[in-house]
Write a protein that holds these residues in place. Structure first.
Motif, short mmCIF file in Angstrom:
data_model
loop_
_atom_site.label_atom_id
_atom_site.label_comp_id
_atom_site.label_asym_id
_atom_site.label_seq_id
_atom_site.Cartn_x
_atom_site.Cartn_y
_atom_site.Cartn_z
N ILE A 77 142.09 82.04 48.86
CA ILE A 77 143.54 81.97 49.04
C ILE A 77 144.08 80.67 48.44
O ILE A 77 143.64 79.59 48.78
N THR A 78 145.01 80.85 47.51
CA THR A 78 145.73 79.72 46.92
C THR A 78 147.22 80.03 47.02
O THR A 78 147.61 81.03 47.62
N ASP A 79 148.04 79.20 46.39
CA ASP A 79 149.48 79.46 46.41
C ASP A 79 149.88 80.65 45.55
O ASP A 79 151.01 81.12 45.65
N SER A 80 148.96 81.16 44.72
CA SER A 80 149.34 82.24 43.81
C SER A 80 148.37 83.41 43.78
O SER A 80 148.51 84.29 42.94
N ASP A 126 152.43 87.03 53.70
CA ASP A 126 152.41 85.63 54.11
C ASP A 126 152.34 85.54 55.64
O ASP A 126 152.23 86.55 56.34
N THR A 145 149.99 86.63 43.71
CA THR A 145 151.05 86.59 44.72
C THR A 145 152.19 85.69 44.27
O THR A 145 152.02 84.82 43.41
N ALA A 154 153.86 83.81 46.55
CA ALA A 154 153.84 82.68 47.49
C ALA A 154 152.45 82.63 48.12
O ALA A 154 151.61 83.50 47.87
N ARG A 155 152.20 81.64 48.93
CA ARG A 155 150.88 81.51 49.55
C ARG A 155 150.64 82.66 50.53
O ARG A 155 151.37 82.81 51.50
#
Length: 144
Positions: free
Chosen positions: A71-74, A98, A128, A130-131
């Protein structure tokens, strides 16, 4: 003068003529109309049942999320297992949400099994906006 008994001899009550208005005749039954309405109701309920089964109940295309990592911000990496007919393929809808539950990513992924397999385990990188907090498989269906 005629005699009036307190209880009439027949089972039906006797009313003085003209006092209570006109009596209704017993309504005639319409068995054909009732049968047609029953058949129409069964047909509509059957169509609803078939549609819901196709949407939610096909056991040949069952998906299970094994894990979601990376899991990252994108992005999020979703590992999942799909049961398909032997040697078949499926189109699975993946989504990421989210922390608040809003959808931040969605993608359809095609998975194919080898000729002797019924289960396919695969990993997909879902982009994604957002995170994400969770990655999931919404459903799998036969390819179009």
């Amino acid at each position: 003068m005629t005699e009036t008994h307190a209880t009439p001899a027949t089972g039906a009550p006797v009313f003085p003529p003209g006092r209570y208005g006109r009596r209704r005749e017993p309504g005639r039954r319409r068995p054909l109309l009732v049968a047609l309405l029953a058949v129409a109701l069964v047909a509509v309920l059957s169509l609803i049942a078939v549609r819901l089964y196709r949407q939610y109940g096909d056991p040949n295309y069952d998906a299970q999320v094994i894990t979601y990592t990376g899991i990252t911000d994108s992005q999020v990496l979703v590992d999942f297992r799909v049961t398909v007919p032997e040697g078949g393929s499926a189109v699975c809808l993946l989504r990421a949400r989210d922390r608040a539950g809003a959808e931040v990513g969605r993608e359809e992924v095609t998975v194919a099994a080898r000729p002797d397999q019924r289960q396919v385990t695969t990993q997909h990188r879902l982009a994604t906006s957002a995170r994400p907090f969770v990655g999931e498989v919404v459903r799998c269906r036969p390819p179009a």
